[in-house]
Scaffold this motif. Structure first.
Motif, short mmCIF file in Angstrom:
data_model
loop_
_atom_site.label_atom_id
_atom_site.label_comp_id
_atom_site.label_asym_id
_atom_site.label_seq_id
_atom_site.Cartn_x
_atom_site.Cartn_y
_atom_site.Cartn_z
N THR A 27 -30.28 4.46 7.17
CA THR A 27 -31.37 5.43 7.13
C THR A 27 -31.94 5.65 8.52
OG1 THR A 27 -31.90 4.64 4.92
CG2 THR A 27 -33.58 5.95 6.04
N PRO A 28 -32.00 6.90 8.99
CA PRO A 28 -32.58 7.18 10.30
C PRO A 28 -34.09 6.95 10.29
CG PRO A 28 -31.77 9.21 9.28
CD PRO A 28 -31.49 8.10 8.34
N ILE A 29 -34.58 6.25 11.32
CA ILE A 29 -36.03 6.00 11.40
C ILE A 29 -36.63 6.52 12.70
CG2 ILE A 29 -36.04 4.02 9.83
CD1 ILE A 29 -36.13 2.24 12.37
N ALA A 30 -35.82 6.67 13.73
CA ALA A 30 -36.34 7.13 15.02
C ALA A 30 -35.62 8.41 15.42
CB ALA A 30 -36.19 6.06 16.09
N VAL B 1 -34.20 15.18 7.64
CA VAL B 1 -33.11 14.31 7.21
C VAL B 1 -32.55 14.85 5.89
CG1 VAL B 1 -32.54 11.97 6.48
CG2 VAL B 1 -34.18 12.32 8.31
N ILE B 2 -31.23 14.96 5.83
CA ILE B 2 -30.54 15.42 4.62
C ILE B 2 -29.44 14.43 4.29
CG2 ILE B 2 -29.17 17.27 3.59
CD1 ILE B 2 -30.44 19.17 5.67
N PHE B 3 -29.39 13.97 3.03
CA PHE B 3 -28.34 13.03 2.64
C PHE B 3 -27.05 13.80 2.36
CE2 PHE B 3 -26.01 10.15 -0.20
CZ PHE B 3 -25.95 9.07 0.66
N ASN B 4 -25.96 13.33 2.97
CA ASN B 4 -24.64 13.95 2.81
C ASN B 4 -23.79 13.02 1.94
OD1 ASN B 4 -21.95 14.75 3.16
ND2 ASN B 4 -22.33 15.47 5.25
N LYS B 5 -23.63 13.37 0.66
CA LYS B 5 -22.88 12.52 -0.27
C LYS B 5 -21.40 12.44 0.09
CE LYS B 5 -24.69 11.60 -4.75
NZ LYS B 5 -24.67 11.85 -6.18
N GLU B 6 -20.88 13.46 0.74
CA GLU B 6 -19.46 13.47 1.10
C GLU B 6 -19.15 12.39 2.14
OE1 GLU B 6 -16.53 16.56 3.29
OE2 GLU B 6 -17.66 17.37 1.59
N SER B 7 -20.01 12.27 3.15
CA SER B 7 -19.80 11.28 4.20
C SER B 7 -20.56 9.98 3.95
CB SER B 7 -20.21 11.86 5.56
OG SER B 7 -21.61 12.07 5.59
N CYS B 8 -21.40 9.96 2.89
CA CYS B 8 -22.25 8.79 2.60
C CYS B 8 -23.12 8.45 3.81
CB CYS B 8 -21.43 7.59 2.17
SG CYS B 8 -20.84 7.71 0.47
N ASN B 9 -23.76 9.44 4.36
CA ASN B 9 -24.61 9.23 5.52
C ASN B 9 -25.74 10.26 5.52
OD1 ASN B 9 -25.48 7.97 7.81
ND2 ASN B 9 -23.68 8.46 9.03
N TYR B 10 -26.75 10.00 6.32
CA TYR B 10 -27.82 10.96 6.49
C TYR B 10 -27.53 11.83 7.71
CZ TYR B 10 -30.82 8.55 3.15
OH TYR B 10 -31.36 8.01 2.02
N TYR C 296 -32.28 8.00 17.35
CA TYR C 296 -32.38 6.87 18.27
C TYR C 296 -32.20 5.53 17.56
CZ TYR C 296 -34.25 10.57 21.18
OH TYR C 296 -34.39 11.74 21.87
N SER C 297 -32.49 5.49 16.25
CA SER C 297 -32.40 4.22 15.54
C SER C 297 -32.21 4.47 14.04
CB SER C 297 -33.68 3.42 15.80
OG SER C 297 -33.66 2.21 15.10
N ARG C 298 -31.41 3.60 13.41
CA ARG C 298 -31.19 3.63 11.96
C ARG C 298 -31.29 2.21 11.41
NH1 ARG C 298 -27.94 8.36 10.11
NH2 ARG C 298 -27.51 9.65 11.91
N VAL C 299 -31.67 2.11 10.14
CA VAL C 299 -31.72 0.80 9.47
C VAL C 299 -30.93 0.87 8.19
CG1 VAL C 299 -33.90 0.06 10.45
CG2 VAL C 299 -33.90 1.35 8.31
#
Length: 76
Positions: free
Chosen positions: A38-41, A49-58, A73-76
């Protein structure tokens, strides 16, 4: 098998669920971990932020032009 979010999965290792988790299903239950971070910075004023189910990433994109990606800049 194991039930997760209304779907039945077989016993054993599940590489990727519909909701982007990697799981192990056993008679004792189901243990899962997410495949995404999850992007935080990032520029929260100009980006969203948009969730992309195809790539399993935000994806983090500009609010005024979603075709343009933002720097994260940062993800958790």
């Amino acid at each position: 098998g194991c039930m997760l979010n209304g779907k039945l999965y077989p016993f054993g290792h599940i590489e990727r669920t519909e909701d982007c988790y990697r799981c192990n299903c056993s008679e004792g239950g189901m243990n899962c971990c997410s495949l995404f971070h999850t992007p935080i910075a990032y520029d929260k004023k100009n980006c969203k932020v948009i969730f992309n189910k195809e790539s399993c990433n935000y994806d983090v994109v500009r609010k005024d032009d979603p075709s343009e990606e933002c720097i994260v800049y940062s993800r958790v």
